[in-house]
Motif scaffolding. Sequence first.
Motif, short mmCIF file in Angstrom:
data_model
loop_
_atom_site.label_atom_id
_atom_site.label_comp_id
_atom_site.label_asym_id
_atom_site.label_seq_id
_atom_site.Cartn_x
_atom_site.Cartn_y
_atom_site.Cartn_z
N TRP A 397 32.04 -5.53 67.65
CA TRP A 397 31.49 -6.50 68.59
C TRP A 397 31.92 -6.21 70.02
CZ3 TRP A 397 27.72 -9.47 66.98
CH2 TRP A 397 27.66 -9.88 65.64
N ARG A 398 32.63 -5.13 70.25
CA ARG A 398 33.16 -4.86 71.58
C ARG A 398 32.24 -3.93 72.36
NH1 ARG A 398 38.50 -6.59 72.00
NH2 ARG A 398 38.69 -8.38 70.62
N GLU A 399 32.51 -3.85 73.66
CA GLU A 399 31.69 -3.03 74.54
C GLU A 399 31.74 -1.56 74.13
OE1 GLU A 399 31.01 -2.35 79.35
OE2 GLU A 399 32.65 -3.61 78.60
N GLU A 404 26.81 -5.31 74.56
CA GLU A 404 26.99 -5.86 75.89
C GLU A 404 27.96 -7.04 75.83
OE1 GLU A 404 25.91 -4.92 78.79
OE2 GLU A 404 24.82 -3.18 78.00
N PRO A 405 28.89 -7.15 76.81
CA PRO A 405 29.86 -8.26 76.78
C PRO A 405 29.20 -9.63 76.72
CG PRO A 405 30.50 -6.61 78.40
CD PRO A 405 29.14 -6.21 77.92
N GLY A 406 28.12 -9.82 77.47
CA GLY A 406 27.45 -11.12 77.45
C GLY A 406 26.88 -11.45 76.09
N VAL A 407 26.30 -10.45 75.43
CA VAL A 407 25.75 -10.66 74.09
C VAL A 407 26.86 -11.00 73.10
CG1 VAL A 407 24.53 -9.54 72.18
CG2 VAL A 407 23.79 -9.14 74.53
N ARG A 409 29.75 -12.40 73.73
CA ARG A 409 30.25 -13.76 73.97
C ARG A 409 29.29 -14.80 73.41
NH1 ARG A 409 32.14 -11.56 78.93
NH2 ARG A 409 30.17 -12.14 79.96
N ALA A 410 27.99 -14.57 73.59
CA ALA A 410 27.00 -15.52 73.08
C ALA A 410 27.06 -15.60 71.56
CB ALA A 410 25.59 -15.10 73.53
#
Length: 753
Positions: A397-399, A404-407, A409-410
């Motif tokens: 789940w990491r960059e 993408e960081p935003g994805v 986090r969502a």
Amino acid sequence: MTETVSESAGPAPIGKTGGGQRGLFVATILVGSFLLFLVQPMVARMALPRLGGAPNVWNSAMLVYQALLLAGYAYAHLLGRLPLHKQVMIHVALLVLAGLTLPVGLVSLAPIAGLSEALWVPLLLGLSIGPVFFVVSAQAPLMQRWFAADPQSGAPWALYAASNLGSFTGLLAYPLLAEPLLTLRQQSLAWTAGFGVLIALVVAAALARRRLPEAAATAAADTGAEAPIGWRTVTLWLLLSAVPSGLMLSTTTHLTTDIFAMPLLWVIPLGLYLLSFVVAFSDRRGAVTSISCVTPVVVLFAGGYAMMSNSSGTLWMVGGTCLLLFCVAAALHGRLYDLRPGTGHLTRFYLTMSAGGALGGLFTALLAPLVFDWAWEHPLLVLAAAALIPLRPLLGWRERDGIEPGVARAVLIVLLTLALLLAWWIGSNLLEPGGALAAMLLSVFLMGIGIMVMAWRGAFVAIVLMAMLGQGGIWTIRATVDGERTRSYFGIYTVRDHAEDKMRTLAHGTTLHGEQSLDPARSHEALTYYGPTSGVGLALSAVPAIEGPHARVGVVGLGTGSLACRARPGQTWTFFEIDPVMLQFSTSGRFTFLHDCTPDARVIIGDARLELGELSPGAFDVLVIDAFSSDAIPMHLLTREAMQVYLRSLAPRGLLLLHISNRYIDLAPVIGTTAQDSGLSALSRLDIPKDGMGYTPSRWIALSRDAGPLNALARAHPDTPWKRLEERAAEPWTDDHASILSHVRWENLTGTP
């Protein structure tokens, strides 16, 4: 990390000199550790007549042992700074001096006024076992340092695994061999002989290093000493040691209080804790690596029940809780091993480990009973473990994984929201009849979310907390908020009102200790084990005819005070209670039996066996012994010596009543043999009342020197017969020799208690 020395990456090859002597050092460490963990339960058993068998007594004993272990490791650390020949002289001299305190026994130390049991018990045990435990506890680090003094010996870390294997063997040997086969006196003498063997092995190990040049020994001992070890690494060592130690003790409390008050259960958590060191400090890393991989999943599944306090445990729950302890301890100790320094810092490393273990024990055994109303230390330590165990995310789940960081986090927010809803649904289903299966399925989904978020440490810990809240945690918190629980040194008590049947109950862990009807018409009626057809109910109703109208009645174990309302005008009643909290339940009005029915009764606070010994002979016509803690067996109240104390307190024609109801131990043969040994006649009453009246099954034994009172008791209630006590054990329990193994109802351990 620059703070970890490179030599620790793996053991050096064992040279000809070191390899030939490795067995000697392993044997020395094994014997020392075996003796160390054999003496722990032995001294606790010696203390039973003075301390009782409450779980916190064992936790206090463990706290003493951890403190002495810390002192022994500090001694080994300081001693390691001296030349090898001086280390040998000092250590052998201290071994001999400590041997002068043998054989092992309790010192004569009376309770100190104003000093709580949480402090007096450690003081008593420390003075009794302190010298030998201190010097033997230094064996593991000191022998490893002597072993590593030869540059050809190789890395000494696997010897620590051998140390814990010896500890585990000693721990199991006590309940399985030493206690059933030997008296306490024989155990003490055997341990003394073992101590002599240990001294001989230490001398042999010293002689094995006598030809080693001092310069070579110093160089080997100082390997890597130039590499600094920062405070962050030391702090991490402390945490990785403290959490498993505290969790081992909290698991014992949690199991025996809220899940399964099974005899000898305390052996299992300690044994698993020791085995985790064997796995974690092995040269072969496959096992600990595999355990570390599955530990997060175990924490999610088994850790979710860490706040459960609804007394619904089975062996499956015990297994899950023990699996949780072992996996967490192995994973954290494995991480600790990976952070080990070079051999020049060996004793400092073990000193820090011991300090962490002592801190965990201090928190669980001393601070928690004073601060918390329930075993809150257990879920707190599980959460701490979740924050420390190695996490190897199964999903990327990491960059760096292309997300993408935003994805990310969502997705995380969505998963945490769903997890919160699942936790709420789990709690709701547990309240519904037949909702257990639905709750289990929802729990599987919740754990799946926990596995998905393992890339985020904070989210993982949050999921574990949500699981705890859903799996009974809300009920546990509600009981605390409502003030239903009280915790003392002797246990955790829950007083709860049940509106549906107008009852107020008192539970100690998993065991109901009494109840009182909130209906004024029944508020003075003795319920549970004390109903009108119970052995004690029948006996007390017959006392005026048997002992006269002015009988003197003594009751050991106050509980809710239910028996008070079986008093008759003209009688004099005295209660004995070891825990002041139990008296507070009556004096504060939560239970009114004592106030309403025997307002002039005398209540003596203290251990009943000791207090009875202080009274004048023949002080009572009737003596009732009803002093169990949860399902724990007060062995010191059922021995030949205890029986003599009771008989001394009774009039020649006095009546002794023993309550022996227990789910897991058949005490009737023990009482039968002890009665025969003491020249007593005995009757047994097994009462199985009808459901729905507030009465519970019970078994009472009536004993007397004179058969006359027992015959009168049997004639007084021909419709509710007493039977002669025919069961017999091989020998009576004594203060010097008693074992419950042969009396365990093993078939009852597989079902729901």
